[in-house]
Write a protein that holds these residues in place. Sequence first.
Motif, PDB file in Angstrom:
ATOM      1  N   ALA A 122       0.717  -1.240   0.091  1.00 53.53           N
ATOM      2  CA  ALA A 122       0.042  -0.140  -0.043  1.00 53.53           C
ATOM      3  C   ALA A 122       0.823   1.288  -0.104  1.00 53.53           C
ATOM      4  O   ALA A 122       0.611   2.224  -0.827  1.00 53.53           O
ATOM      5  N   ILE A 123       2.010   1.176   0.721  1.00 56.64           N
ATOM      6  CA  ILE A 123       2.903   2.476   0.550  1.00 56.64           C
ATOM      7  C   ILE A 123       3.417   2.618  -0.676  1.00 56.64           C
ATOM      8  O   ILE A 123       3.498   3.791  -1.045  1.00 56.64           O
ATOM      9  N   ALA A 124       3.907   1.467  -1.353  1.00 61.98           N
ATOM     10  CA  ALA A 124       4.346   1.518  -2.665  1.00 61.98           C
ATOM     11  C   ALA A 124       3.320   2.158  -3.554  1.00 61.98           C
ATOM     12  O   ALA A 124       3.700   3.006  -4.375  1.00 61.98           O
ATOM     13  N   LYS A 125       2.073   1.667  -3.643  1.00 65.21           N
ATOM     14  CA  LYS A 125       1.097   2.237  -4.317  1.00 65.21           C
ATOM     15  C   LYS A 125       0.791   3.838  -4.212  1.00 65.21           C
ATOM     16  O   LYS A 125       0.682   4.678  -5.181  1.00 65.21           O
ATOM     17  N   ALA A 126       0.790   4.238  -2.806  1.00 61.08           N
ATOM     18  CA  ALA A 126       0.994   5.734  -2.679  1.00 61.08           C
ATOM     19  C   ALA A 126       1.916   6.473  -3.123  1.00 61.08           C
ATOM     20  O   ALA A 126       1.857   7.548  -3.718  1.00 61.08           O
TER      21      ALA A 126
END
Length: 438
Positions: A174-178
Motif C-alpha cells: 500500500a505504501i508503494a502504491k501511494a
Amino acid sequence: MTNGTQLPAYHFDTQRVRAGYEPTEHNNAVSPPIYQSTAYDFKDVEHARNLFSFQEAGNLYTRVGNPTVAVLEQRVAALDGAAGAVALASGMAAISYTLLNLAEGGGRILASPYLYGGSADSFKKVYPKLGIQFDYAKNILNPEKLAEEITPDTKAVFIESISNPNTVLLDVDAIAKAAHEQGIPLVVDNTIATPYLFNPIAHGADIVIYSATKGLNGHGNIIGGLVLESGSFNWESEKFPQFSEKYYTLRESNGNHRSFPEVFPDFPFTTRIRFNYLNYFGAAIGPFDAYLAIIGLETLSERLTKQSQNAVTLAEYLNAHESVEWVRYPALEDSPHHTLYQRDFKNGAGGILSFGFKGTQEQREIFLNAIRLFHYHVNIGDARSLIVNSPQTTHGELEADEKAAADIPENLIRISAGLEDPADLIADLEQAFQKATK
C-alpha cells in the motif's frame, strides 16, 4: 555491472549458494576466490578504450568494481529479484549514497518514524546541511492517507521492512502504491528481514538497502552494505533531473554525451551510485569482506529460520514473565502487526524482539550486568544471541520527543536471537531476572 535478471531462474536456496558465480571463469575454484588486487591489466589499448567507454564489461579498479565483490552483488540481486546492485563499505554508506542520489541538489524525504537510531540521527544532523530535509510520516500505518504528506518536493518514501528495535511491520504494498501515484520511489531498508524473510521488490519497492553487517553475513565479522534497484522506476521524470544529465565520461565513440539511463537502461540508479558516489566518495567494500559476506549467505535460510524460531520461544517466555511489562514481536498473536506478519512473512519474523522491563532503572541495569550467555552490544543478526538497552545505546541519539514518536520507552530492551539452544537462553534471562528483582 550487476544485472540480477540475467541469472538462471533457480529457487532461493540454490541462488544463495550459486548465483553470480561460475567456477569455470575462475580456474574452477569451487569457492569464489578473493581477488585482493587494486587494479587490473588491460589486454591492449583497444581493451582499455572499450572498458572506459562502457562498450565492454570488465574490471578497472577495485574501488568501483572487483570480481569478488561482483559475486556478492549478483548473488544478493538474484535473491531479491533486482535488476542491479552495488556493494559498499557499510550499511550507512548504502543509506547515504541512496539519499544523495535521490535528492541531489535538494529535496525532501518522507520517512517512517520507526527507524534505526543512526539513520534518524543522520537525518537531522547531516542531510539538512546538504539541502535534504526529512518529514516523518504521521500516516505510515495508514497508507491510504499518505498522499496528504507527499509534497511536490518529496523525492522518496523511506521505510524499514522490520523496524529496529520495535519490529513494526508496514503495509509495503500500500505504501508503494501511494508513492507511485505521486511519481516517487519507495526505498526499503530490508536489513533485519533479509530477502529470505521478505522481498521488498515483490511488494512494490523500487530501492532496497542492506547493512550486510547484519543478517546477510550473520557472523559479526564484517562491515558492509548494498543498494539494489528494481529496474522498473522511471528515473527520467522531471522530478529527478540529475538522471537526465549527460556526462562526458558516458560519451559514445563519436563523442556524444549520454546520461546514465541511456547507457544503463536496466539499472541506472545503482550505476549512478557506482560511478559518481562510490567512485568519488570512495566507500568501497574490500574483497575479503565481500568474500565473508558471500560465505555467510550460504547459510542464510537455516540461520534465519532458527533465529526466528528462537525469537518466538523467547517472546512467549517473556510474554508470560512477571518482570516483563510488554513484548513486541510480530509472530505473537497479540501483536498489532500479526495480520501483516501472517500475510507477508511466511518464513518467520526474524530474530529481533524487544520487551519492557518491569522495574526501576537500577534493577534494569542489574539485569543487564547479570547476563552471561547473551552478548551485550549493539549489533544484530549475529549467529550469537545479543542483548542491549536500545534507548540508551542504539537509539540514544534520539531526544525524548523523538523517542516518543518512534514509540521507544526508556525500559525497552532489545534481543537479537542467535543460534544457541533456546533453553540455555531462557535460563540465562531467568537467572538475570532473579538477580535484578530479589
